[in-house]
Design an enzyme around this catalytic site. Structure first.
Site: not given
Length: 159
Positions: A7, A67, A140
């Protein structure tokens, strides 16, 4: 198969390495890379590069899942996240990995079964699927593990 979920962010980049074999998950490692807010952007990206490179060299994942950047109303934040994503994608390519990208909707669908799930639902399912004692923090890190789980569901055996 070991999947590195990422992420990306400039301040905090979450990462999670998940082992997936025969529909069974186990965690290998998960944490985050933090950079000081007052540091120059190029220096922050360099820290991200060096720390993620160490992770790639140490664990040698088979796949990388990242992501995708979704539209953000704050252009400055979107640009910074885009720069961090560029570092992550570059490192994956340099390591010879095929890099897979998933939208937040796809991640939620794969982890919770509902693409509009709340962040808390995703975090709870990450904890449950990986049999973790608690929800990984900061957010995260849980997001990175969710991206790895998503790849295991959508990209299993791909590439």
């Amino acid at each position: 198969m070991i999947i590195l979920g990422v992420d990306p962010g400039t301040a905090i980049t979450g990462y999670g390495l998940v082992s997936f074999h025969g529909n069974r998950f186990s965690t290998v490692e998960y944490n985050c890379i933090k950079t000081p807010a007052k540091m120059e952007p190029a220096d922050r990206l360099l820290i991200l590069y060096r720390e993620l490179e160490k992770i790639l060299l140490k664990y040698r994942p088979d796949r990388m899942a990242v992501e995708k950047l979704f539209f953000n109303t704050n252009a400055r934040t979107a640009l910074a996240v885009g720069q961090a994503r560029g570092v992550v994608l570059l490192l994956g390519a340099m390591a010879g990995l095929r890099v897979y990208e998933y939208t937040p909707l796809e991640v939620k669908q794969a982890v919770v079964g509902y693409g509009r799930a709340e962040k808390e639902q995703v975090q709870y399912m990450v904890k449950a699927i990986l049999c973790l004692p608690e929800i990984p923090r900061p957010d995260d890190v849980a997001d990175a593990l969710a991206v790895a789980i998503c790849h295991a569901h959508y990209g299993n055996g791909v590439g």
